[in-house]
Design an enzyme around this catalytic site. Structure first.
Site, PDB file in Angstrom:
ATOM      1  N   ASP A  13       0.796  -1.238   0.000  1.00 42.24           N
ATOM      2  CA  ASP A  13       0.000   0.000   0.000  1.00 42.24           C
ATOM      3  C   ASP A  13       0.827   1.286   0.000  1.00 42.24           C
ATOM      4  O   ASP A  13       0.273   2.354   0.240  1.00 42.24           O
ATOM      5  CB  ASP A  13      -0.934   0.046   1.236  1.00 42.24           C
ATOM      6  CG  ASP A  13      -2.360  -0.344   0.865  1.00 42.24           C
ATOM      7  OD1 ASP A  13      -2.612  -0.507  -0.344  1.00 42.24           O
ATOM      8  OD2 ASP A  13      -3.191  -0.482   1.777  1.00 42.24           O
ATOM      9  N   LYS A  16       3.230   1.756  -4.948  1.00 42.87           N
ATOM     10  CA  LYS A  16       4.085   1.307  -6.063  1.00 42.87           C
ATOM     11  C   LYS A  16       3.306   1.292  -7.380  1.00 42.87           C
ATOM     12  O   LYS A  16       3.745   1.844  -8.392  1.00 42.87           O
ATOM     13  CB  LYS A  16       4.654  -0.103  -5.774  1.00 42.87           C
ATOM     14  CG  LYS A  16       5.544  -0.172  -4.547  1.00 42.87           C
ATOM     15  CD  LYS A  16       6.048  -1.574  -4.262  1.00 42.87           C
ATOM     16  CE  LYS A  16       4.982  -2.539  -3.760  1.00 42.87           C
ATOM     17  NZ  LYS A  16       4.384  -2.165  -2.456  1.00 42.87           N
ATOM     18  N   THR A  17       2.137   0.633  -7.345  1.00 39.66           N
ATOM     19  CA  THR A  17       1.363   0.508  -8.574  1.00 39.66           C
ATOM     20  C   THR A  17       0.863   1.879  -9.042  1.00 39.66           C
ATOM     21  O   THR A  17       0.880   2.195 -10.240  1.00 39.66           O
ATOM     22  CB  THR A  17       0.189  -0.473  -8.363  1.00 39.66           C
ATOM     23  OG1 THR A  17       0.726  -1.692  -7.843  1.00 39.66           O
ATOM     24  CG2 THR A  17      -0.548  -0.767  -9.654  1.00 39.66           C
ATOM     25  N   HIS A  64       2.704  -7.123  -0.304  1.00 37.81           N
ATOM     26  CA  HIS A  64       2.167  -8.005   0.742  1.00 37.81           C
ATOM     27  C   HIS A  64       3.185  -9.072   1.127  1.00 37.81           C
ATOM     28  O   HIS A  64       3.800  -9.683   0.263  1.00 37.81           O
ATOM     29  CB  HIS A  64       0.891  -8.675   0.212  1.00 37.81           C
ATOM     30  CG  HIS A  64       0.042  -9.280   1.298  1.00 37.81           C
ATOM     31  ND1 HIS A  64       0.484 -10.309   2.089  1.00 37.81           N
ATOM     32  CD2 HIS A  64      -1.222  -8.996   1.724  1.00 37.81           C
ATOM     33  CE1 HIS A  64      -0.464 -10.645   2.949  1.00 37.81           C
ATOM     34  NE2 HIS A  64      -1.513  -9.855   2.754  1.00 37.81           N
TER      35      HIS A  64
END
Ligand SMILES: Nc1nc2c(ncn2[C@@H]2O[C@H](COP(=O)(O)OP(=O)(O)OP(=O)(O)O)[C@@H](O)[C@H]2O)c(=O)[nH]1
Ligand SMILES: [Mg+2]
Length: 644
Positions: A13, A16-17, A64
């Site tokens: 969270d 990065k994306t 994660h």
């Protein structure tokens, strides 16, 4: 066009994306589950054309902790890393773990990107920067740029792009002349095309129409189409994100973790020598034979870790290890790997592969440690020489050497050529390019000559040894081709003579005994002696001949099957022996048993011959001794048989 590959890294969270999307406009979270949960699970791929013209391939990894295995697969082989840290949260567990992984995998360069700056004030941002400099000290990111961005407002994105461009220009291009290797990170079916695999080409190059092989399974197929960043190409080279459309291979035959190669180049392995760095914050000392998760390329398997130079590895220490893997993997020297605990899953160490096809080693052996030390710190040429030396009298092929050193084929070939010119090695198979160290070849030659000499000493009456017999006396790794070269060479140098299919030393002459007709005389004398034959000593005294010469003739006649050696100095002529044997069998068939006095009566010989003879019949399992009597073996008188 130059290609550089960037990977993201960082805690879940932390943006990065979103950062990749702000840079490229592409949302790399494609899966329904990823959209629903708002997290990345699988690797994401896209690219960005940098202002300087460099094409930057981007691999987005999940943060994660459950998907660290995907992260390792994603960053294995990248050139640059962007360590993403959310300014509102700061350094978190996977920030550290991902940084450790990049360090262990020897990612060369990178930068730190502080995201979500729209959510924090200046003071907090400065605090996070301090935290960052603390964790990157002593790592490859020590003096890396730290950028602050917001993927929501777009603040800092242009600066990020120019920094990425600068860093990419500093990245050395990969050489495309190594062995072709593509660790597969995705496998899917494309409508109308069939099986497609993707991955980062680690080394070498690949062209349309070539035959490729999937390892470890060995399945082969053809390259139907090739794409680099969604554009069809005729040839892809090292460093490029490559998609290969395969003809003749079903998707069920391939999975992530497999490696695409050319047939007969790389060999999968389950035994690896490595130098392992055990992280300072590993929870406990690593014991000999501990099982851990082993990550290399896009592959994950379990490994038992054999500690070669110590009893245990305490956190913060490094040492030489041998890894015994549950499944075969493709690995080459200089490759990097990561190990993670198998119970509490956490990155605990990693290191460098020194030999991907070693022998099993003894532990705590100073010579093993010295050899591994040379593979770790020596040059590629030294490593090559060591492997040639260790191939002993069997020699080693170019194909095997290419699996043992990290060097492009043409370099290995040129070193081999130079060594051959200097006389340090011999080329024994021009087809397979097999070589043997000159010292080892000398050893083999000496061994062959020693075997011949010993044969002549033992059986001086034999003219020589057949090629096949000599070959069985040499080490099993000596193959037919090498053996043939050795023999031809020895014949050419006149060190051995080939005569009527037999090899002999030039000095060996069938002793002059034959000229004197001694062989025939011995045979006649023993035959005449019947069941009380003369010994070598007796005959030599009677005839005034050298005892060794006469004894050698006896041995020769035994080898020829003319005499039977009962014991020590007692030799019978086969004719007398067979006649007695027949008589004994007939007697036992009608009388069931025989005592020693009865047997003595049958032979009419003295005890000197009788006792060794009857014991010899026991020995060859014709008779069985039961107290003072003998019976025929394998008949109803035989109690052993009755019992069974
Ligand atoms: N305000 C603000 N929110 C952001 C920014 N970047 C990302 N976010 C939000 O943070 C959340 C997580 O972002 P992602 O980009 O999915 O984070 P991630 O690092 O890719 O997460 P994983 O892949 O699951 O590890 C999302 O809700 C984003 O909208 C930013 O710069 N500013
Ligand atoms: Mg993500």
């Amino acid at each position: 066009m130059k290609h550089v590959i960037l990977g993201t890294a960082g805690h879940i969270d932390h943006g990065k994306t979103s950062l990749v999307m702000a840079l490229t406009g592409v949302d790399t979270d494609r899966l329904k589950e990823e959209k629903e949960r708002g997290i990345t699970i699988e690797l994401g791929f896209t690219s960005l054309d940098l202002p300087s013209g460099i094409q930057l391939g981007i691999i987005d990894v999940p943060g994660h902790e459950k998907f660290v295995k995907h992260m390792v697969a994603g960053v294995w082989g990248i050139d640059l890393v962007a360590l993403v840290i959310a300014a509102d949260e700061g350094v978190m567990p996977q920030t550290r773990e991902h940084l450790d992984i990049c360090r262990l995998l020897k990612v060369k360069k990178g930068l730190v990107v502080l995201t979500k700056i729209d959510l924090v004030d200046h003071e907090l941002l400065e605090l996070v920067k301090e935290e960052v400099s603390e964790i990157v000290q002593d790592t490859f990111l020590k003096s890396a740029p730290i950028l602050s961005v917001s993927s929501v407002t777009g603040e800092g994105i242009p600066q990020l792009i120019s920094t990425l461009d600068l860093l990419s220009q500093e990245i050395e291009g990969r050489s495309a002349d190594g062995l072709f290797r593509l660790p597969i990170d995705r496998v899917f079916i494309m409508k109308g095309f069939g099986t497609v695999v993707t991955g980062t080409m680690i080394s070498g190059n690949l062209s349309l129409g070539e035959t490729v092989q999937v390892l470890p399974s060995g399945i082969e197929g053809k390259v139907r189409t090739l794409q680099v960043y969604n554009k069809s190409v005729e040839k892809a080279v090292a460093g490029e994100r490559t998609a290969v459309n395969l003809q003749g291979i079903e998707t069920s035959g391939i999975e992530r973790g497999d490696v695409l190669t050319r047939p007969n180049t790389l060999k999968p392995t389950q035994l690896i020598d490595a130098y392992l760095e055990y992280l300072p914050d590993a929870p406990r000392a690593l014991k000999h034979r501990t099982k851990q998760r082993f990550h290399i390329g896009t592959t994950l398997t379990n490994a038992s870790i054999f500690l070669l130079d110590r009893e245990e590895l305490t956190p913060g220490e490094s040492g030489f290890v041998q890894l015994r893997l549950e499944r075969p993997v493709v690995a080459l020297p200089q490759d990097r790997f990561v190990i993670r605990g198998s119970a509490a899953i956490q990155t605990v160490g990693g290191g460098i592969i020194l030999d991907s096809h070693p022998d099993k080693h003894r532990r705590l052996s100073s010579s093993v440690i010295a050899d591994l030390g040379l593979l770790k710190d020596g040059t590629g040429e030294q490593a090559l020489q060591q492997h040639i030396h260790h191939s002993r009298m069997g020699g080693i092929t170019l194909e095997d050497l290419l699996n043992r050193v990290e060097m492009p084929p043409h370099e290995v070939q040129s070193i081999i050529r130079k060594m051959a010119e200097k006389g340090a090695l011999l080329l024994i198979d021009p087809e397979k390019l097999k070589v043997i160290e000159s010292g080892q070849y000398q050893g083999l030659r000496d061994l062959a000559l020693t075997q011949l000499r010993e044969f002549h000493q033992r059986l001086p009456m034999k003219s020589g040894l057949s090629k096949e017999e000599l070959r069985t006396k040499l080490p099993p790794e000596v193959d037919v081709k090498l053996f043939q070269i050795l023999i031809n060479n020895l014949i050419q140098l006149k060190e051995v003579v080939l005569e009527k299919d037999k090899l002999r030393l030039p000095s060996h002459q069938i002793s002059s005994a034959d000229e004197k007709g001694l062989v025939k005389r011995v045979e006649t004398a023993v035959l005449k002696g019947g069941l009380q034959p003369p010994s070598p000593k007796e005959l030599s005294e009677e005839w005034s001949e050298r005892e060794e010469e006469v004894r050698a003739i006896f041995e020769h006649l035994v080898h020829e099957g003319i005499l039977v050696k009962i014991k020590g100095e007692i030799y019978f002529h086969r004719v007398s022996f067979e006649k007695l044997k027949e008589e004994l069998v007939t007697y036992l068939k009608s009388h069931q048993e025989i005592t020693t006095p009865q047997f003595k009566e049958m032979t009419k010989a003295s005890r000197k011959y009788v006792i060794p003879l009857i014991e010899y019949f026991d020995q060859i399992k014709l008779t069985l001794r039961l107290g003072e009597k003998r019976v025929l073996r394998g008949t109803s008188q035989n109690p052993e048989k009755k019992l069974s």
